[in-house]
Design a protein around this motif. Structure first.
Motif, short mmCIF file in Angstrom:
data_model
loop_
_atom_site.label_atom_id
_atom_site.label_comp_id
_atom_site.label_asym_id
_atom_site.label_seq_id
_atom_site.Cartn_x
_atom_site.Cartn_y
_atom_site.Cartn_z
N HIS A 12 -32.35 32.01 17.64
CA HIS A 12 -33.16 31.21 18.57
C HIS A 12 -32.64 29.80 18.72
O HIS A 12 -32.67 29.22 19.80
CB HIS A 12 -34.61 31.19 18.11
CG HIS A 12 -35.51 30.32 18.95
ND1 HIS A 12 -35.87 30.65 20.23
CD2 HIS A 12 -36.11 29.13 18.68
CE1 HIS A 12 -36.66 29.71 20.73
NE2 HIS A 12 -36.81 28.78 19.81
N GLY A 13 -32.20 29.19 17.62
CA GLY A 13 -31.76 27.80 17.67
C GLY A 13 -31.32 27.31 16.32
O GLY A 13 -31.12 28.09 15.39
N GLN A 14 -31.20 26.01 16.21
CA GLN A 14 -30.66 25.39 15.00
C GLN A 14 -31.48 24.15 14.67
O GLN A 14 -31.97 23.45 15.56
CB GLN A 14 -29.20 24.99 15.22
CG GLN A 14 -28.48 24.50 13.98
CD GLN A 14 -27.79 25.62 13.22
OE1 GLN A 14 -27.77 26.77 13.66
NE2 GLN A 14 -27.22 25.30 12.08
N THR A 15 -31.65 23.87 13.39
CA THR A 15 -32.27 22.63 12.95
C THR A 15 -31.59 22.18 11.67
O THR A 15 -30.63 22.79 11.20
CB THR A 15 -33.79 22.81 12.75
OG1 THR A 15 -34.38 21.53 12.48
CG2 THR A 15 -34.10 23.75 11.59
N VAL A 16 -32.08 21.10 11.10
CA VAL A 16 -31.65 20.65 9.77
C VAL A 16 -32.84 20.79 8.84
O VAL A 16 -33.94 20.30 9.13
CB VAL A 16 -31.18 19.19 9.80
CG1 VAL A 16 -30.87 18.70 8.38
CG2 VAL A 16 -29.94 19.05 10.69
N TYR A 39 -36.09 30.45 8.76
CA TYR A 39 -34.91 29.59 8.67
C TYR A 39 -33.90 30.28 7.75
O TYR A 39 -34.26 30.69 6.63
CB TYR A 39 -35.25 28.22 8.06
CG TYR A 39 -36.07 27.31 8.94
CD1 TYR A 39 -36.21 27.53 10.31
CD2 TYR A 39 -36.71 26.20 8.38
CE1 TYR A 39 -36.96 26.67 11.09
CE2 TYR A 39 -37.46 25.35 9.16
CZ TYR A 39 -37.60 25.58 10.50
OH TYR A 39 -38.34 24.75 11.28
N LEU A 40 -32.67 30.40 8.22
CA LEU A 40 -31.57 30.82 7.36
C LEU A 40 -30.76 29.57 7.04
O LEU A 40 -30.10 29.00 7.92
CB LEU A 40 -30.70 31.85 8.07
CG LEU A 40 -31.34 33.22 8.34
CD1 LEU A 40 -30.32 34.16 9.00
CD2 LEU A 40 -31.88 33.85 7.07
N LYS A 41 -30.82 29.13 5.80
CA LYS A 41 -30.23 27.86 5.39
C LYS A 41 -29.02 28.10 4.51
O LYS A 41 -29.03 28.98 3.64
CB LYS A 41 -31.27 27.01 4.63
CG LYS A 41 -32.54 26.77 5.43
CD LYS A 41 -33.50 25.82 4.74
CE LYS A 41 -34.27 26.49 3.64
NZ LYS A 41 -35.33 25.60 3.08
#
Length: 483
Positions: A12-16, A39-41
């Motif tokens: 879906h998207g990316q974050t930090v 979240y896959l971190k």
């Protein structure tokens, strides 16, 4: 020709986010997998981690439709140097002012709860003087001008020897709404104290800890069966006519089945203006908590509210525009124990334009005016035929919309705070619930518990920044400035 491999999820998207081991900022994919959001971190030192964010993909995507431009503070306290989340104070990179500001007036508490974000107890010392509290109030005034909401908290603030003086100091300032965050012990036992609190009305509210109706659950969360204390506290607040919000910390497998019962119990008290549910946060003292099995996410609690035996439906529990992924809220008209939700009747553009923070309705005539205008039969073509008549038939003794006051509303909210597991840089930057610290800095609740609350938190911040620098060094990136 070999078959192409298909990803097991939708990207879906990316974050930090943060690594939940070393707390270094790490890239996180936002993925949809089997009807849930994760979240896959990826941390260089600790590998890939997976964190549940939502169990409701449509609602998660819907939250973005409620975004609106942030209301900036009048004054920032720090510069941008190391970047978020290391420059909290607020820095100019923060996107939202303080809808709700908290001042902790002490660290001491008259309980030792197994679950306590602040890690308070009777053995903790540290009590602010009246002058120190007023200095924090003035720092908030400089940032906000006319703050929406100030919550006096702790520790347990009612054990502060000058708590009444502190509350009066807040009342003489142009603060729209004042709250006292309490476990209710003194309110249950000290009628004279309750009478002093009643003198602060209107524009004053008690934020009463109320996690469960079951003794064993109260023992697990609070270390004691507080059933009689909660009952007596509510009886005293009811008699004094003091506006009250019940606040429940929700832990899956413990009290998540009680959400509907808590709402119904709240409606049995005329002084109660609403209920706020807080999913448990991995912060402070959290005995018996497991992030994998005990974590409740906002969408789960919201769904439990909708599925419970009360009138709040899918369209009634909406994202709050200032930070839609972190707060869901529903308003209803109230007559005694009967309620009729109104948020589902109002167009999104009306609410996005006019909705304030979650508790300041009585100080926002613009919202009251918008509700009045929309409910006027002559000016609301959007309202489906018969909806208003049906609403008023459910509550035949309701005042006309232009006469609505705070006592005529009932509010249910879910407020989710962030920790290392669900940390998201964009949600932190939109955070509108802030602590006012001793050096005059204003710090988001989400980063305050992680990195700023006390010496242990500041040590975590230093370790996090060191891990961050190591990862940057691996990528040959150089930063100027230190947190």
């Amino acid at each position: 020709m070999p078959e192409r491999k298909v990803a097991p999820y939708i990207f879906h998207g990316q974050t930090v986010s943060l690594c939940d081991q070393c707390l270094a900022p790490v890239p996180a994919k936002i993925v949809f997998d089997e009807g849930k959001v994760y979240y896959l971190k990826r941390c260089r030192e600790h590998g890939v981690r997976k964190a549940l964010i939502s169990n409701d993909i449509p609602y998660y995507k819907r939250c973005l439709d409620w975004l609106k431009p942030g209301d900036r503070p009048q004054e920032f306290q720090t510069r941008i140097e190391a970047g978020c989340p290391y420059d909290c104070g607020l820095c100019p990179d923060h996107e939202q002012h303080s809808c709700l500001a908290l001042i902790d007036v002490n660290d001491e508490c008259n309980l030792t709860c197994p679950v306590c974000f602040a890690d308070s107890s009777p053995s903790r010392s540290g009590t602010l003087s009246l002058a120190e509290v007023e200095a924090r109030m003035d720092a908030l005034m400089a940032s906000e001008g006319e703050p929406d909401l100030l919550q006096i908290s702790g520790g347990e603030p009612t054990v502060h020897p000058r708590i009444i003086d502190i509350l009066h100091a807040a009342k003489i300032r142009p603060i729209r709404h004042l709250m006292l965050n309490t476990n209710g012990l003194r309110i249950a036992r000290d009628r004279e104290f309750v009478e002093q609190l009643a003198e602060l009305m209107p524009g004053f509210e008690v934020y009463l800890q109320f996690d469960s109706l079951e003794p064993d659950t109260l023992k697990a969360l609070r270390g004691a069966d507080l059933t009689r204390i909660r009952q007596q506290a509510l009886e005293n607040l009811e008699e004094a006519g003091i506006s009250t919000t019940l606040v429940a910390v929700i832990r899956n497998g413990l009290n998540d089945h009680e959400i509907g019962a808590i709402i119904n119990h709240a409606l049995s008290w005329s002084c109660v203006r609403g209920v706020t549910f807080q999913p448990i946060q991995d912060a402070g003292r959290i005995e018996g908590f497991n992030a994998g099995s005990n974590r409740a996410v906002l969408s789960e609690i919201r769904r439990s509210i909708i599925d419970a035996e009360n009138p709040f439906g899918e369209d009634d529990m909406i994202p709050l525009p200032c930070n839609p992924e972190s707060i869901s809220i529903g308003y209803a008209l109230r007559q005694g124990r009967a309620i009729a939700p109104i948020t589902g009747l109002l167009p999104r553009e009306v609410l996005v334009d006019a909705l304030p923070n979650s508790v300041s309705f009585e100080k926002y005539p613009e919202l009251r005016s918008r509700i009045s205008d929309f409910f006027s039969l002559s000016t609301s073509p959007e309202l489906a035929p018969g909806r208003l008549e049906a609403l008023l038939c459910c509550l035949p003794e309701m005042p006309t919309p232009r006469e609505l006051g705070y006592a005529d509303l009932f509010r249910v909210a879910v407020v989710e705070f962030l920790d290392a597991h669900n940390f998201c840089i964009s949600r932190v930057k939109r955070s509108c619930v802030h602590f006012v610290s001793g050096d005059g800095k204003i710090i988001p609740f989400d980063t305050y518990n992680l990195f700023y609350r006390d010496e242990a938190a500041r040590a975590r911040k230093a370790a996090s920044y060191a891990a961050f620098r190591r990862q940057l060094a691996d990528n040959a990136i150089v930063l100027e400035g230190e947190p």
